[in-house]
Design a protein around this motif. Sequence first.
Motif, PDB file in Angstrom:
ATOM      1  N   LEU A 245       5.749  47.910  26.347  1.00 40.28           N
ATOM      2  CA  LEU A 245       5.157  48.308  27.747  1.00 40.28           C
ATOM      3  C   LEU A 245       3.956  49.298  27.550  1.00 40.28           C
ATOM      4  CD1 LEU A 245       8.676  48.549  29.479  1.00 40.28           C
ATOM      5  CD2 LEU A 245       7.157  46.462  29.039  1.00 40.28           C
ATOM      6  N   ILE A 246       3.917  50.099  26.400  1.00 39.79           N
ATOM      7  CA  ILE A 246       2.864  51.224  26.251  1.00 39.79           C
ATOM      8  C   ILE A 246       1.754  50.764  25.669  1.00 39.79           C
ATOM      9  CG2 ILE A 246       2.644  53.372  25.221  1.00 39.79           C
ATOM     10  CD1 ILE A 246       5.468  54.111  25.682  1.00 39.79           C
ATOM     11  N   VAL A 247       1.879  50.090  24.392  1.00 42.22           N
ATOM     12  CA  VAL A 247       0.689  49.793  23.577  1.00 42.22           C
ATOM     13  C   VAL A 247      -0.240  48.946  24.147  1.00 42.22           C
ATOM     14  CG1 VAL A 247       0.197  49.106  21.328  1.00 42.22           C
ATOM     15  CG2 VAL A 247       2.010  50.522  21.336  1.00 42.22           C
ATOM     16  N   PRO A 248       0.114  47.740  24.667  1.00 37.06           N
ATOM     17  CA  PRO A 248      -0.872  46.783  25.381  1.00 37.06           C
ATOM     18  C   PRO A 248      -1.910  47.401  26.261  1.00 37.06           C
ATOM     19  CG  PRO A 248       1.092  45.642  25.001  1.00 37.06           C
ATOM     20  CD  PRO A 248       1.347  47.175  24.904  1.00 37.06           C
ATOM     21  N   ALA A 249      -1.477  48.552  26.965  1.00 30.73           N
ATOM     22  CA  ALA A 249      -2.498  48.960  27.982  1.00 30.73           C
ATOM     23  C   ALA A 249      -2.916  50.402  27.519  1.00 30.73           C
ATOM     24  CB  ALA A 249      -1.803  49.182  29.350  1.00 30.73           C
ATOM     25  N   LEU A 250      -3.017  50.682  26.187  1.00 31.57           N
ATOM     26  CA  LEU A 250      -3.220  52.023  25.664  1.00 31.57           C
ATOM     27  C   LEU A 250      -4.714  52.361  26.202  1.00 31.57           C
ATOM     28  CD1 LEU A 250      -1.658  52.949  22.351  1.00 31.57           C
ATOM     29  CD2 LEU A 250      -1.206  53.875  24.493  1.00 31.57           C
TER      30      LEU A 250
END
Length: 290
Positions: A143-148
């Motif tokens: 949930l964090i990495v793809p929208a960094l």
Amino acid sequence: MRLRTRGEAIFEWFNYTLLVLIILTCLIPVLNIAAKSLSDEASVMAGEVLIWPIHFTTDAYGIVLGSQKFLTSFRNSVYITMVGTLLNVILTVCTGYALSRSRLKGQKAIMMLYVFTMLFNAGIIPTYLVVKGAGLINSYWALIVPALVSPFNMIIVRLYFMNLPDSLEESGKIDGASNVRILVSIMVPLAMPVIATIALFCAVEYWNSYFDALMYINDAKLMPLQVYLREMLLNAADASNNVDMLAQVNVSQESIRGATVVAATLPIVVVYPFLQRYFVKGVVLGAVKG
């Protein structure tokens, strides 16, 4: 100062009226939900509650805040939002600063790649396969990495840094400062308005995101608050099915839903006033130069 003409007065009156109507359209549903969450069961069921609580009670909040599912999902959302926002801001600032320097080799090509991702994306299935291939499924990092790094936020930061005088960087180099030291000690303090702005963007995006959790998370203990809220609102038959502490007092399902919505929205509402003064300044100054 010249007097306003009749046409100008009518136009101004029309603008104010339109703005008031828009504000009321957005505000009344929120006030209605909050009022229902603070009203007793009989008043809510009778349809007497509009924008002000009737027979004030906080029993619905006691049920919601006493729910282990709510507390677990709330803790998950807080963790995802704080970690995601921190990493997002750090990477966005570093990327924006690097791409604002004309001496960077391949600057235009890199910028074109970032802009390309704003116009085109791979789609849900390829993105899911990439996340799965990276071993991120059923973890917070999915949930964090793809929208960094958001290309839109990066462009705002880049333009902000481009508006800063080159003499600031040159003075740092004369004193023997490295690029990292210049960024941390000189550029970042001057860029606090735009950093606060993108931090607010990122925090709201992470806090309100629920679709990614539906795709990547299978463990109920890792679900964020918005998924819990979605299940609560979609389950119109019996909202108490999503609350593991059954009510021992007279509380309507509408009150429980309202209390859940308010509790899920309140953290962002509380944070916003502290960053709002930077909001307009950060966006405007970051968009002066194209």
